[in-house]
Enzyme design. Structure first.
Site, PDB file in Angstrom:
ATOM      1  N   LEU A 184       0.813  -1.207   0.000  1.00 13.86           N
ATOM      2  CA  LEU A 184       0.000   0.000   0.000  1.00 13.86           C
ATOM      3  C   LEU A 184       0.850   1.263   0.000  1.00 13.86           C
ATOM      4  O   LEU A 184       0.537   2.219  -0.698  1.00 13.86           O
ATOM      5  CB  LEU A 184      -0.944   0.008   1.213  1.00 13.86           C
ATOM      6  N   GLY A 185       1.895   1.282   0.821  1.00  9.63           N
ATOM      7  CA  GLY A 185       2.703   2.489   0.903  1.00  9.63           C
ATOM      8  C   GLY A 185       3.959   2.279   1.717  1.00  9.63           C
ATOM      9  O   GLY A 185       4.167   1.232   2.331  1.00  9.63           O
ATOM     10  N   THR A 221      -4.255   4.669   4.792  1.00 11.09           N
ATOM     11  CA  THR A 221      -2.886   4.302   4.430  1.00 11.09           C
ATOM     12  C   THR A 221      -1.973   5.507   4.592  1.00 11.09           C
ATOM     13  O   THR A 221      -0.885   5.411   5.164  1.00 11.09           O
ATOM     14  CB  THR A 221      -2.809   3.771   2.991  1.00 11.09           C
ATOM     15  N   HIS A 224      -1.402   6.423   8.253  1.00 10.50           N
ATOM     16  CA  HIS A 224      -0.395   5.505   8.796  1.00 10.50           C
ATOM     17  C   HIS A 224       1.013   5.908   8.356  1.00 10.50           C
ATOM     18  O   HIS A 224       1.935   6.035   9.171  1.00 10.50           O
ATOM     19  CB  HIS A 224      -0.741   4.095   8.316  1.00 10.50           C
ATOM     20  N   GLU A 225       1.180   6.135   7.048  1.00 15.93           N
ATOM     21  CA  GLU A 225       2.512   6.424   6.518  1.00 15.93           C
ATOM     22  C   GLU A 225       3.023   7.792   6.975  1.00 15.93           C
ATOM     23  O   GLU A 225       4.224   7.956   7.246  1.00 15.93           O
ATOM     24  CB  GLU A 225       2.517   6.333   4.987  1.00 15.93           C
ATOM     25  N   HIS A 228       4.606   7.439  10.244  1.00 17.74           N
ATOM     26  CA  HIS A 228       6.020   7.048  10.149  1.00 17.74           C
ATOM     27  C   HIS A 228       6.897   8.253   9.807  1.00 17.74           C
ATOM     28  O   HIS A 228       7.961   8.441  10.406  1.00 17.74           O
ATOM     29  CB  HIS A 228       6.215   5.978   9.072  1.00 17.74           C
ATOM     30  N   HIS A 234       5.407   1.204  14.211  1.00 19.72           N
ATOM     31  CA  HIS A 234       4.229   0.349  14.232  1.00 19.72           C
ATOM     32  C   HIS A 234       3.825   0.072  15.679  1.00 19.72           C
ATOM     33  O   HIS A 234       4.663  -0.018  16.562  1.00 19.72           O
ATOM     34  CB  HIS A 234       4.504  -0.972  13.506  1.00 19.72           C
ATOM     35  N   VAL A 247       6.389   4.288  22.892  1.00 21.58           N
ATOM     36  CA  VAL A 247       5.287   5.139  23.344  1.00 21.58           C
ATOM     37  C   VAL A 247       4.705   4.501  24.594  1.00 21.58           C
ATOM     38  O   VAL A 247       4.339   3.320  24.589  1.00 21.58           O
ATOM     39  CB  VAL A 247       4.204   5.287  22.259  1.00 21.58           C
ATOM     40  N   THR A 250       0.718   2.998  24.692  1.00 21.40           N
ATOM     41  CA  THR A 250       0.230   1.983  23.763  1.00 21.40           C
ATOM     42  C   THR A 250       0.634   0.608  24.278  1.00 21.40           C
ATOM     43  O   THR A 250       1.818   0.365  24.509  1.00 21.40           O
ATOM     44  CB  THR A 250       0.782   2.198  22.341  1.00 21.40           C
TER      45      THR A 250
END
Length: 312
Positions: A184-185, A221, A224-225, A228, A234, A247, A250
């Site tokens: 996806l990316g 997508t 999400h990217e 980054h 992730h 983090v 999480t």
């Protein structure tokens, strides 16, 4: 801090063949090719943790997975606006996506990063109090269109070499080009080469209208990217339970989640934050960044930060 940029453990990940994001693979390749990059990444991590710790206070309770152990106080940056250049690289008319499709993606980025997404209420009650308005916004500065017979570009940054980023120190460059291989990316983390800085996304996963393909037709997508690109890892830390995403708020997990997982999904003796944008779930099942992720992203815009030049 140890070896925090590990090779992604695809053999142990649930459904590892469905690796829709190749940002970590690209990073690990760049680390091997550029011996000096590790030190740059280490310095960013050190500065990020130092800044968060200086502005924060110890977490009381909670099942964080390491990564600083702080709940940051508000910074003084205000809303950070990122100017965006989009490079549409197409080999057919479908891939030459419309201005409306591009605009729909910018709308999603603004909604998701400002916690104005219409599905914010889908976040489970366990995590809803951690859902954050990152106070980061996006504005389209320009679109470039390039016809090219290449049918798929892969993840070796060839599309960036063909069409270099424009003023990457001050602009987020996005290449909308067919990657191929079901990918996806992928994004470049801060402090990588300026010649390849930015995000690549296949056109059918970009935006919410036009040439889009379910279940990744909600613009997530790119959410999400861009996470980054702004130094988020992730949600499962690209390893098993002892490897984290740096983090504090999480929970630990041992691999990505896919599809629309039921709640609770338990791994590493805690409930996964499956609705986090940095997991691999379907677009309709993503709905939040955490307060800790917000702090991590905003740290790179502080004075001396790896993307501080974007504020000038």
């Amino acid at each position: 801090m140890g070896d925090f940029y590990l090779t992604t453990d695809d053999n142990q990940a649930r459904g590892g063949a469905n690796d829709k994001c190749h940002s970590m693979k690209v990073l690990n390749r760049q680390l091997k090719e550029n011996p000096g990059l590790y030190k740059k990444m280490y310095d960013i991590e050190y500065a990020t943790r130092k800044l968060i710790a200086a502005k924060g206070k110890p977490v009381k309770g909670g099942g964080g997975n390491g990564g600083g152990g702080t709940t940051p106080e508000p910074d003084n940056l205000g809303v950070v606006n990122i100017a965006v250049y989009v490079h549409v690289v197409y080999s057919n008319s479908q891939q030459n996506i419309s201005n409306a499709q591009i605009a729909s993606q910018i709308t999603v980025l603004n909604a998701d990063f400002r916690k104005q997404n219409s599905d914010a209420g889908n976040t489970s009650s366990e995590f809803s109090g951690l859902a954050a308005d990152s106070e980061i916004s996006f504005s389209l500065a320009g679109t470039f269109r390039h016809s090219n017979s290449t049918s798929s570009w892969g993840t070796n940054n060839a599309v960036k070499s063909a069409y270099p980023p424009v003023t990457p120190a001050t602009h987020l460059n996005i290449w909308v080009a067919n990657i191929g291989g079901g990918i996806l990316g992928y994004a470049q983390f801060p402090r990588g080469s300026s010649a390849t800085d930015g995000v690549v996304c296949s056109p059918q996963y970009f935006g919410t209208t036009g040439y889009v393909s379910a279940p990744f037709n909600g613009g997530r997508t790119m959410t999400h990217e861009v996470g980054h690109y702004l130094n988020l890892r992730h949600i499962w830390g690209d390893g098993r339970c002892r490897q984290d995403d740096f983090v504090a708020d999480t929970p630990s997990s041992d691999a990505p989640n896919y599809g629309c997982p039921s709640y609770p999904t338990v791994n590493c003796k805690s409930n996964d934050m499956t609705m986090n944008y940095m997991d691999y779930t379907d677009d309709t099942c993503m709905s939040m960044f955490s307060e800790g992720q917000k702090s991590r992203m905003r740290a790179i815009f502080a004075v001396g930060g790896s993307r501080a030049s974007m504020l000038n």
